[in-house]
Design a protein around this motif. Structure first.
Motif, PDB file in Angstrom:
ATOM      1  N   MET A  83       0.921  -1.172   0.605  1.00  0.00           N
ATOM      2  CA  MET A  83       0.099  -0.045  -0.507  1.00  0.00           C
ATOM      3  C   MET A  83       0.965   1.230   0.580  1.00  0.00           C
ATOM      4  O   MET A  83       1.744   1.295   0.456  1.00  0.00           O
ATOM      5  N   ASP A  84       0.236   2.086  -0.430  1.00  0.00           N
ATOM      6  CA  ASP A  84       1.034   3.519  -0.106  1.00  0.00           C
ATOM      7  C   ASP A  84       1.646   3.424   1.043  1.00  0.00           C
ATOM      8  O   ASP A  84       0.834   3.381   1.686  1.00  0.00           O
ATOM      9  N   THR A  85       2.774   4.145   1.022  1.00  0.00           N
ATOM     10  CA  THR A  85       4.003   4.132   2.469  1.00  0.00           C
ATOM     11  C   THR A  85       4.159   2.886   2.936  1.00  0.00           C
ATOM     12  O   THR A  85       5.382   3.603   3.433  1.00  0.00           O
ATOM     13  N   THR A 205       9.524  19.824   3.185  1.00  0.00           N
ATOM     14  CA  THR A 205      10.110  17.976   2.082  1.00  0.00           C
ATOM     15  C   THR A 205       9.762  17.334   1.979  1.00  0.00           C
ATOM     16  O   THR A 205      10.400  16.618   0.902  1.00  0.00           O
ATOM     17  N   LYS A 206       8.508  16.787   2.642  1.00  0.00           N
ATOM     18  CA  LYS A 206       7.780  15.714   1.978  1.00  0.00           C
ATOM     19  C   LYS A 206       6.847  15.710   1.243  1.00  0.00           C
ATOM     20  O   LYS A 206       5.644  14.770   0.820  1.00  0.00           O
ATOM     21  N   HIS A 207       6.567  16.936   1.324  1.00  0.00           N
ATOM     22  CA  HIS A 207       4.851  17.243   0.435  1.00  0.00           C
ATOM     23  C   HIS A 207       4.833  17.225  -0.606  1.00  0.00           C
ATOM     24  O   HIS A 207       3.696  16.370  -1.562  1.00  0.00           O
ATOM     25  N   TRP A 208       5.855  17.217  -1.709  1.00  0.00           N
ATOM     26  CA  TRP A 208       6.418  16.063  -3.008  1.00  0.00           C
ATOM     27  C   TRP A 208       5.783  15.029  -3.177  1.00  0.00           C
ATOM     28  O   TRP A 208       5.030  14.474  -3.882  1.00  0.00           O
ATOM     29  N   LYS A 209       5.530  13.731  -1.938  1.00  0.00           N
ATOM     30  CA  LYS A 209       5.363  12.308  -2.212  1.00  0.00           C
ATOM     31  C   LYS A 209       3.921  12.581  -1.738  1.00  0.00           C
ATOM     32  O   LYS A 209       3.305  11.191  -1.402  1.00  0.00           O
ATOM     33  N   TYR A 210       3.524  13.742  -1.083  1.00  0.00           N
ATOM     34  CA  TYR A 210       1.645  13.440  -0.575  1.00  0.00           C
ATOM     35  C   TYR A 210       0.554  13.372  -2.062  1.00  0.00           C
ATOM     36  O   TYR A 210       1.123  14.464  -2.655  1.00  0.00           O
ATOM     37  N   ASN A 211      -0.050  12.888  -1.750  1.00  0.00           N
ATOM     38  CA  ASN A 211      -0.845  12.901  -2.384  1.00  0.00           C
ATOM     39  C   ASN A 211      -2.187  13.012  -2.376  1.00  0.00           C
ATOM     40  O   ASN A 211      -2.603  11.902  -1.914  1.00  0.00           O
ATOM     41  N   PRO A 212      -3.526  14.067  -2.885  1.00  0.00           N
ATOM     42  CA  PRO A 212      -4.898  13.134  -2.277  1.00  0.00           C
ATOM     43  C   PRO A 212      -5.149  11.928  -2.099  1.00  0.00           C
ATOM     44  O   PRO A 212      -6.400  12.077  -1.323  1.00  0.00           O
ATOM     45  N   GLY A 213      -4.660  11.634  -3.509  1.00  0.00           N
ATOM     46  CA  GLY A 213      -5.702  10.324  -4.017  1.00  0.00           C
ATOM     47  C   GLY A 213      -5.727   9.496  -3.383  1.00  0.00           C
ATOM     48  O   GLY A 213      -6.330   8.239  -2.486  1.00  0.00           O
TER      49      GLY A 213
ATOM     50  N   GLU B  62      17.451  14.247  -3.994  1.00  0.00           N
ATOM     51  CA  GLU B  62      16.366  14.035  -3.563  1.00  0.00           C
ATOM     52  C   GLU B  62      15.628  15.609  -3.754  1.00  0.00           C
ATOM     53  O   GLU B  62      14.135  15.165  -4.931  1.00  0.00           O
ATOM     54  N   ARG B  63      16.398  16.348  -3.661  1.00  0.00           N
ATOM     55  CA  ARG B  63      15.334  18.244  -4.369  1.00  0.00           C
ATOM     56  C   ARG B  63      15.829  17.681  -6.135  1.00  0.00           C
ATOM     57  O   ARG B  63      14.331  17.519  -6.158  1.00  0.00           O
ATOM     58  N   LEU B  64      16.056  17.695  -7.133  1.00  0.00           N
ATOM     59  CA  LEU B  64      16.193  16.835  -8.268  1.00  0.00           C
ATOM     60  C   LEU B  64      15.079  16.018  -8.553  1.00  0.00           C
ATOM     61  O   LEU B  64      14.498  16.989  -9.674  1.00  0.00           O
ATOM     62  N   PHE B  65      15.102  15.041  -7.792  1.00  0.00           N
ATOM     63  CA  PHE B  65      14.309  14.096  -8.245  1.00  0.00           C
ATOM     64  C   PHE B  65      12.797  14.475  -8.000  1.00  0.00           C
ATOM     65  O   PHE B  65      11.948  14.551  -8.568  1.00  0.00           O
ATOM     66  N   ALA B  66      12.787  15.132  -6.975  1.00  0.00           N
ATOM     67  CA  ALA B  66      11.315  15.887  -6.220  1.00  0.00           C
ATOM     68  C   ALA B  66      10.506  17.043  -6.859  1.00  0.00           C
ATOM     69  O   ALA B  66       9.283  16.929  -7.962  1.00  0.00           O
ATOM     70  N   GLU B  67      11.934  17.993  -8.441  1.00  0.00           N
ATOM     71  CA  GLU B  67      11.618  19.119  -8.903  1.00  0.00           C
ATOM     72  C   GLU B  67      11.041  18.226 -10.273  1.00  0.00           C
ATOM     73  O   GLU B  67       9.606  18.775 -10.490  1.00  0.00           O
ATOM     74  N   GLY B  68      11.670  17.179 -10.467  1.00  0.00           N
ATOM     75  CA  GLY B  68      11.106  16.828 -11.897  1.00  0.00           C
ATOM     76  C   GLY B  68       9.939  16.168 -11.187  1.00  0.00           C
ATOM     77  O   GLY B  68       9.181  15.711 -12.641  1.00  0.00           O
ATOM     78  N   ARG B  69       9.407  15.149 -10.684  1.00  0.00           N
ATOM     79  CA  ARG B  69       7.977  14.819  -9.949  1.00  0.00           C
ATOM     80  C   ARG B  69       7.409  15.567 -10.794  1.00  0.00           C
ATOM     81  O   ARG B  69       5.977  15.361 -10.452  1.00  0.00           O
TER      82      ARG B  69
END
Lengths: 289, 289
Positions: A83-85, A205-213, B62-69
């Motif tokens: 599952m996610d995470t 720094t973890k927000h980019w990994k979060y998806n409201p879905g 990881e920052r570069l990866f994150a902005e790419g996402r």
């Protein structure tokens, strides 16, 4: 008989057997997601144990790579699902990260594109298979086609229902062509997922990994467990076994998957390729330069 | 002003500038292949210095990866060139190996196939470019098409001669599309190569890396240096600079290329992507599950 040292694997040689899902129906609620089978020790000891696998792992990886360069056809495919995470990325970062990146082929599968769908669900999977000598790692896989596809009714029931057999046929072909297939379900509890999603929301720094879905998917947790149970029962073959990795403890999860990779490499026992030239002749030729 | 600590980079921030090839004609015999520019310290200190780059490097990666996402288009392409045994693989193993393999795309180029040749020498290179957010590493590259192709007359002189301009156009396009191109020539002496080939012949676990053709190529050493000098002069552009990495000392070579990667990441300065959702709303939605 030596007393087991603290922080060491109880019987590392048999970890794969220990975590392997027995054949027959699967009840995931019977698995303790916080357990640490095969490891007695603390979190810190677990981290040290993981790091200590690095040298041996790299050495075996290089042997597999070397034989692949010299015509052998063997490879390894590690399928990570959860599952996610659950920590698919974490296992790759901390476990696979101990190896030489030249011998790894990592593929992260997102929702298939229209062009991919037209080619059948296994087409893009086949494009990503590891070459001889390479350790392939799938972050998600063809199992999504019997997981989210089933839970969210992305295809009709007869379609997803047929896929279990198609997957078994495909994985049997892989095994026959020299690919050792390992499938790991990273098993977390719904509570642990909630805590991890909260942690992501709390850390910019973890927000980019979060998806409201991700929150919406949580409502389907029981249906996902049911779909996982079906996959773990119906696609649990001798050639391509399923393992359940208790994953509420990240350090255990990382250690366990890595230890299983090492165990698998040792079982394959790749040998350094013999010279395909005359060593003495070459020494003389080189000396003359 | 702080006194420089032993074993530390003299001025790590400027290592790229220090190793960059000045514009104009290049005379490789003027470079000391045992030098350690930018680093004062012993081999052991060099190894410690390399390991100490790991955390910072992973963080920036990881920052570069994150902005790419999240839609940014930037990526890095590190081109590694050098004579056999110069250590292209060693840099990847020991330097790139410090990073998360999920953010790397490593491509090793062998002699092109007939099908690849028909498509022009840059076609297969373009297939291997890194996606946004990814650090691509080429173990050999399109430069082979003006190196071995020139030295061993694999194509007529007008053909390889035209390629320098084609390469410059291609790399300028890459830079314009967000790829930061770094080209490192791992510079070893002919004597050091001889010692390394001897070591391979002496060690059965290294025989798979040895190719009798390597000895034949040694006879062409001066022609290869001339071809490298031409490439380093004619394809040394502001968008895609050439660096000479003195590589007789493996530890220095690994540290220098890795420090340059870190310096490049810092210059790009990728930032953690801002949330594209309302954090408070999500916390409430999650709490309700």
């Amino acid at each position: 008989m030596a007393k087991q040292k603290k922080g060491q694997a109880a019987d590392q040689g048999g970890l794969l057997e220990q975590l392997r899902v027995p054949s027959g129906p699967v009840d995931l609620s019977k698995y303790d997601t916080r357990a640490t089978p095969g490891f007695s020790g603390t979190k810190d000891e677990g981290k040290v144990a993981l790091a200590s696998l690095g040298d041996e792992l790299s050495d075996w990886q290089e042997r597999l790579f070397a034989e692949g360069r010299k015509g052998a056809e063997r490879s390894i495919l590690l399928v990570l699902q959860g599952m996610d995470t659950a920590g698919k990325g974490g296992v790759i970062r901390h476990g696979a990260g101990l190896m030489d990146p030249q011998g790894l082929k990592i593929t992260s599968f997102k929702a298939p594109t229209a062009a991919e769908k037209r080619r059948g669900f296994l087409w893009r999977i086949k494009q990503a298979l590891p070459d001889p000598g390479i350790i392939g790692i799938f972050d998600r896989s063809h199992y999504e086609d019997v997981l989210i596809a089933r839970v969210r009714s992305l295809v009709a029931p007869p379609v997803w229902n047929r896929r279990y057999g198609q997957i078994n046929d495909f994985e049997a072909e892989l095994a026959a062509s020299g690919v050792t297939v390992l499938k790991c379900f990273l098993h977390i509890s719904a509570e642990e997922q909630k805590a991890r999603l909260e942690a992501r929301l709390d850390d910019p720094t973890k927000h980019w990994k979060y998806n409201p879905g991700d929150v919406d998917e949580r409502a389907h947790w029981p249906a996902y467990m049911e779909a996982y149970e079906a996959a773990l029962e119906r696609c649990n073959t001798p050639e391509a076994p399923w393992l359940v990795i208790p994953s509420d403890r990240k350090w255990y999860r990382n250690w366990a998957v890595t230890a299983i990779l090492l165990e698998t490499l040792k079982t394959l026992n790749p040998e350094w390729p013999k010279a395909d030239f005359d060593v003495e002749t070459e020494k003389q030729r080189l000396a003359a330069t």
